[in-house]
Design an enzyme around this catalytic site. Structure first.
Site, short mmCIF file in Angstrom:
data_model
loop_
_atom_site.label_atom_id
_atom_site.label_comp_id
_atom_site.label_asym_id
_atom_site.label_seq_id
_atom_site.Cartn_x
_atom_site.Cartn_y
_atom_site.Cartn_z
N CYS A 6 0.83 -1.21 0.00
CA CYS A 6 0.00 0.00 0.00
C CYS A 6 0.87 1.26 0.00
O CYS A 6 2.05 1.23 0.34
CB CYS A 6 -0.90 -0.02 1.24
SG CYS A 6 -2.26 1.14 1.11
N ASP A 125 -6.52 -3.28 10.99
CA ASP A 125 -5.33 -2.43 11.02
C ASP A 125 -5.06 -1.94 12.44
O ASP A 125 -5.89 -2.11 13.34
CB ASP A 125 -5.60 -1.23 10.08
CG ASP A 125 -4.34 -0.51 9.62
OD1 ASP A 125 -3.22 -0.91 10.03
OD2 ASP A 125 -4.48 0.45 8.85
O1 LIG Z 1 -0.86 4.77 4.73
C1 LIG Z 1 -1.39 5.83 5.06
O2 LIG Z 1 -0.72 6.86 5.26
C2 LIG Z 1 -2.87 5.92 5.25
C3 LIG Z 1 -3.44 7.14 5.55
C4 LIG Z 1 -4.80 7.24 5.72
C5 LIG Z 1 -5.60 6.13 5.59
C6 LIG Z 1 -5.05 4.90 5.29
C7 LIG Z 1 -3.69 4.77 5.13
N1 LIG Z 1 -3.12 3.55 4.88
C8 LIG Z 1 -3.89 2.39 4.73
C9 LIG Z 1 -3.26 1.08 4.62
O3 LIG Z 1 -3.90 0.16 4.12
C10 LIG Z 1 -1.88 0.84 5.22
O4 LIG Z 1 -1.19 0.00 4.39
C11 LIG Z 1 -2.07 0.20 6.59
O5 LIG Z 1 -2.58 1.20 7.43
C12 LIG Z 1 -0.76 -0.34 7.18
O6 LIG Z 1 0.17 0.66 7.33
P1 LIG Z 1 1.61 0.37 8.00
O7 LIG Z 1 1.40 0.16 9.45
O8 LIG Z 1 2.38 1.61 7.70
O9 LIG Z 1 2.18 -0.83 7.30
#
Ligand SMILES: O=C(O)c1ccccc1NCC(=O)[C@H](O)[C@H](O)COP(=O)(O)O
Length: 204
Positions: A6, A125
């Site tokens: 993502c 999440d």
């Molecule tokens: O990634 C972002 O900055 C974000 C911002 C606002 C809404 C959703 C967002 N991300 C969504 C996802 O699916 C991410 O991949 C997920 O939260 C996991 O993130 P991480 O902990 O950084 O791997």
């Protein structure tokens, strides 16, 4: 194991994720994320996937119907409504764009039934999306969803195998864990993550 990478911010990220074996890529459009892209850039990133993987528009701060129209305009195959969207929001979005994923966290006391809001996939999440922080997977012991659900939140190449073994999700999602700095994907880490997630799949 279904793997979504993502928060892609460049067209070059796409080929790396696809060649490494990702099943889905995500683009984030919102006001504050370090990995937010413009609709034009999102469309280019999605076009670069050329139908090889699911292309997911991720939103958390725009009305669901606007998001559904935007998903269609940029050519996404899936809309991920992330956070405080209601069942009514999902119904309104679904009338405009059929393929919806629901992203939430245990901290928001969600309904963990996959499909409860008409979504095809549930993504569990950390409370703050894209934070790179892991959450207590032990809390899933009695309440883990069944069906097509994706584990997200602080996953990295070095912890994804253990997280899969513990939570037994259908898929995993990563963003910060494959970056060199917020919003900049590290292509080596993307390959490493796919390799680790696939290796544990082959063992189970
Ligand atoms: O990634 C972002 O900055 C974000 C911002 C606002 C809404 C959703 C967002 N991300 C969504 C996802 O699916 C991410 O991949 C997920 O939260 C996991 O993130 P991480 O902990 O950084 O791997």
């Amino acid at each position: 194991m279904f793997v979504k990478v993502c928060g892609l911010t460049t067209v070059d990220d796409v080929a790396v994720a696809v060649e490494a074996g990702a099943d889905a890529i995500g683009v984030v459009i919102n006001r504050t994320s370090p990995r937010a892209v413009t609709p034009d850039l999102a469309r280019s990133i999605i076009a670069a996937a050329d139908g090889a993987v699911e292309t997911v528009l991720v939103v958390n701060d725009m009305p669901a119907e606007d998001a559904a129209r935007l998903a269609g305009r940029i050519g996404a195959t899936v809309l991920q409504l992330h956070g405080a969207y209601t069942a009514a929001d999902f119904a309104a979005a679904r009338a405009l764009f059929p393929r919806l994923w629901r992203a939430t966290s245990l901290a928001h006391d969600p309904d963990l039934t996959v499909g409860a809001y008409g979504e095809q996939v549930l993504l569990l999440d950390a409370p703050q999306p894209g934070s790179g922080r892991q959450w207590d997977l032990g809390a899933l012991a009695d309440t883990a969803p069944s069906g097509d659900w994706i584990l997200a939140g602080g996953l990295r190449p070095d912890n994804v195998a253990r997280a899969i073994a513990q939570a037994r999700p259908w898929g995993v999602d990563v963003s910060s864990g494959v970056e060199s700095s917020p919003g900049v994907k590290d292509h080596g880490k993307i390959r490493e993550f796919l390799s680790s997630a696939t290796a544990v799949t082959n063992l189970t």
